[in-house]
Scaffold this active site. Structure first.
Site, mmCIF file in Angstrom:
data_model
loop_
_atom_site.group_PDB
_atom_site.id
_atom_site.type_symbol
_atom_site.label_atom_id
_atom_site.label_comp_id
_atom_site.label_asym_id
_atom_site.label_seq_id
_atom_site.Cartn_x
_atom_site.Cartn_y
_atom_site.Cartn_z
ATOM 1 N N ASN A 9 0.863 -1.180 0.000
ATOM 2 C CA ASN A 9 0.000 0.000 0.000
ATOM 3 C C ASN A 9 0.903 1.234 0.000
ATOM 4 O O ASN A 9 1.543 1.535 1.006
ATOM 5 C CB ASN A 9 -0.893 -0.024 1.254
ATOM 6 C CG ASN A 9 -1.705 1.250 1.419
ATOM 7 O OD1 ASN A 9 -1.793 2.066 0.502
ATOM 8 N ND2 ASN A 9 -2.297 1.419 2.591
ATOM 9 N N LYS A 11 0.082 4.286 -0.142
ATOM 10 C CA LYS A 11 -0.526 5.487 0.470
ATOM 11 C C LYS A 11 -0.324 6.686 -0.467
ATOM 12 O O LYS A 11 -0.333 6.482 -1.685
ATOM 13 C CB LYS A 11 0.048 5.713 1.873
ATOM 14 C CG LYS A 11 -0.027 4.418 2.704
ATOM 15 C CD LYS A 11 0.291 4.587 4.153
ATOM 16 C CE LYS A 11 0.202 3.228 4.845
ATOM 17 N NZ LYS A 11 0.357 3.308 6.287
ATOM 18 N N HIS A 97 -9.235 1.482 5.637
ATOM 19 C CA HIS A 97 -7.899 1.642 6.225
ATOM 20 C C HIS A 97 -7.992 2.590 7.415
ATOM 21 O O HIS A 97 -8.762 3.555 7.396
ATOM 22 C CB HIS A 97 -6.929 2.191 5.174
ATOM 23 C CG HIS A 97 -5.507 2.102 5.613
ATOM 24 N ND1 HIS A 97 -4.965 3.006 6.500
ATOM 25 C CD2 HIS A 97 -4.542 1.204 5.346
ATOM 26 C CE1 HIS A 97 -3.710 2.663 6.739
ATOM 27 N NE2 HIS A 97 -3.426 1.576 6.056
ATOM 28 N N GLU A 99 -6.211 4.935 8.337
ATOM 29 C CA GLU A 99 -5.969 6.349 8.023
ATOM 30 C C GLU A 99 -7.229 7.000 7.464
ATOM 31 O O GLU A 99 -7.481 8.183 7.685
ATOM 32 C CB GLU A 99 -4.777 6.471 7.056
ATOM 33 C CG GLU A 99 -3.470 6.196 7.798
ATOM 34 C CD GLU A 99 -2.393 5.531 6.965
ATOM 35 O OE1 GLU A 99 -2.474 5.520 5.732
ATOM 36 O OE2 GLU A 99 -1.451 4.987 7.590
ATOM 37 N N GLU A 169 -4.500 -4.445 11.119
ATOM 38 C CA GLU A 169 -3.457 -3.430 11.193
ATOM 39 C C GLU A 169 -3.626 -2.642 12.492
ATOM 40 O O GLU A 169 -4.383 -1.658 12.535
ATOM 41 C CB GLU A 169 -3.563 -2.470 10.003
ATOM 42 C CG GLU A 169 -3.403 -3.144 8.653
ATOM 43 C CD GLU A 169 -2.939 -2.158 7.578
ATOM 44 O OE1 GLU A 169 -1.996 -2.506 6.867
ATOM 45 O OE2 GLU A 169 -3.476 -1.042 7.482
ATOM 46 N N GLY A 175 3.480 2.562 10.629
ATOM 47 C CA GLY A 175 4.425 3.636 10.366
ATOM 48 C C GLY A 175 5.211 4.061 11.591
ATOM 49 O O GLY A 175 5.886 5.091 11.573
ATOM 50 N N SER A 215 4.314 -1.808 10.139
ATOM 51 C CA SER A 215 5.778 -1.852 10.227
ATOM 52 C C SER A 215 6.387 -3.203 9.832
ATOM 53 O O SER A 215 7.416 -3.595 10.373
ATOM 54 C CB SER A 215 6.241 -1.433 11.626
ATOM 55 O OG SER A 215 5.842 -0.093 11.890
HETATM 56 P P1 13P Z 1 3.599 0.573 7.436
HETATM 57 O O1 13P Z 1 4.055 -0.757 6.861
HETATM 58 O O2 13P Z 1 4.292 1.733 6.826
HETATM 59 O O3 13P Z 1 3.584 0.557 8.922
HETATM 60 O O4 13P Z 1 2.050 0.729 6.975
HETATM 61 C C1 13P Z 1 1.167 -0.294 7.201
HETATM 62 C C2 13P Z 1 -0.107 0.024 6.504
HETATM 63 O O5 13P Z 1 -0.842 0.881 6.960
HETATM 64 C C3 13P Z 1 -0.435 -0.685 5.273
HETATM 65 O O6 13P Z 1 -1.733 -0.442 4.860
#
Ligand code: 13P
Length: 257
Positions: A9, A11, A97, A99, A169, A175, A215
């Protein structure tokens, strides 16, 4: 048996050029090393979906959108519909997601509606769930994730959900560099499967893929992917560089069963 998936992903990252290079490199790798155990998925920003589809012409790398609107069409400025995604060859869509839930204010009801639209449009949904740090600290994490699942899946028949992928997640691990331990991931994945079995059937629970996200990187992927209820990863940062994404695909192919 559940599909095993390594999904990147991006983003809101990567230029057109960087995106092109990453899809081309991933595609070249899977063409040269046909995968037996894992499927590879890449989720670029909307503006790069079309070129991503073009640079993975055999479909060995599947392309996912990071979001979509739940309506068919109409006055929804700035939004993209399921049929628009299907029309350009997108196969999957990430829904809910954290976010989008936390930063962009997506509600449980919207996520449910998006899931319904994706399933009825033959887009494979990757439904994200996961708790905040305070829920983890207070021991409320199972209840929280169960609530997210109940509201997203309400009213669907088991047959309708056969193409569902769930991504666990934990928000505190996204992140942040802090990963859930393999045991924490396994425990929640087993819980999710048990919950699916309790509403539907044990067969469906076995067939639904449950990916871990938060992560994941080449240094920790092996241990996480080795957990019996982990069917792969939804990866952010480490999926935005060809070397680390390809390394994660290799680890997935050798560990996921
Ligand atoms: P990271 O791998 O950067 O922590 O992000 C995970 C994520 O949100 C994937 O959708």
């Amino acid at each position: 048996m559940a599909r095993k998936v390594i999904a990147g992903n991006w983003k809101m990252n990567l230029s057109q050029k960087e995106g092109e290079e990453l899809v081309k490199a991933s595609n070249a790798f899977v063409e040269a090393n046909p995968l037996v155990h894992v499927e590879v998925v890449i989720a670029p920003p909307y503006l790069q979906l079309q070129q991503a589809v073009k640079y993975s012409p055999t479909g060995r790398v599947s392309i996912a959108a990071q979001n979509m609107n739940e309506n068919d069409n109409g006055a929804f400025t700035g939004e993209i519909s399921a049929s628009m995604l299907k029309e350009i060859g997108v196969e999957l869509v990430i829904i809910g997601h954290s976010e989008r839930r936390e930063i962009l204010g997506e509600s449980d009801a919207q996520i449910h509606a998006k899931l319904k639209k994706a399933l009825r449009s033959n887009l494979y949904p990757i439904l994200c769930v996961g708790e905040k740090l305070e829920d983890r600290k207070s021991g409320n994490h199972f209840k929280f994730v169960q609530g997210q699942l109940e509201s997203a899946l309400e009213g669907f028949s088991g047959d309708e959900l056969s193409s569902l992928v769930i991504a666990y997640e934990p928000i505190w691990a996204i992140g942040t560099g802090e990963t859930a331990s393999p045991a924490q991931a396994q425990e929640m994945h087993a819980f999710i499967r048990k919950h699916i079995a309790s509403i539907y059937t044990a067969t469906l629970a076995d067939e639904i893929s449950v990916l871990y996200g938060g992560s994941v990187k080449p240094e920790n992927a092996k241990e996480i992917f080795a957990q019996p209820d982990v069917d792969g990863g939804l990866i952010g940062g480490a999926a935005t560089k060809p070397e680390s994404f390809i390394e994660l695909i290799k680890i997935g192919e050798s560990v996921l069963r």
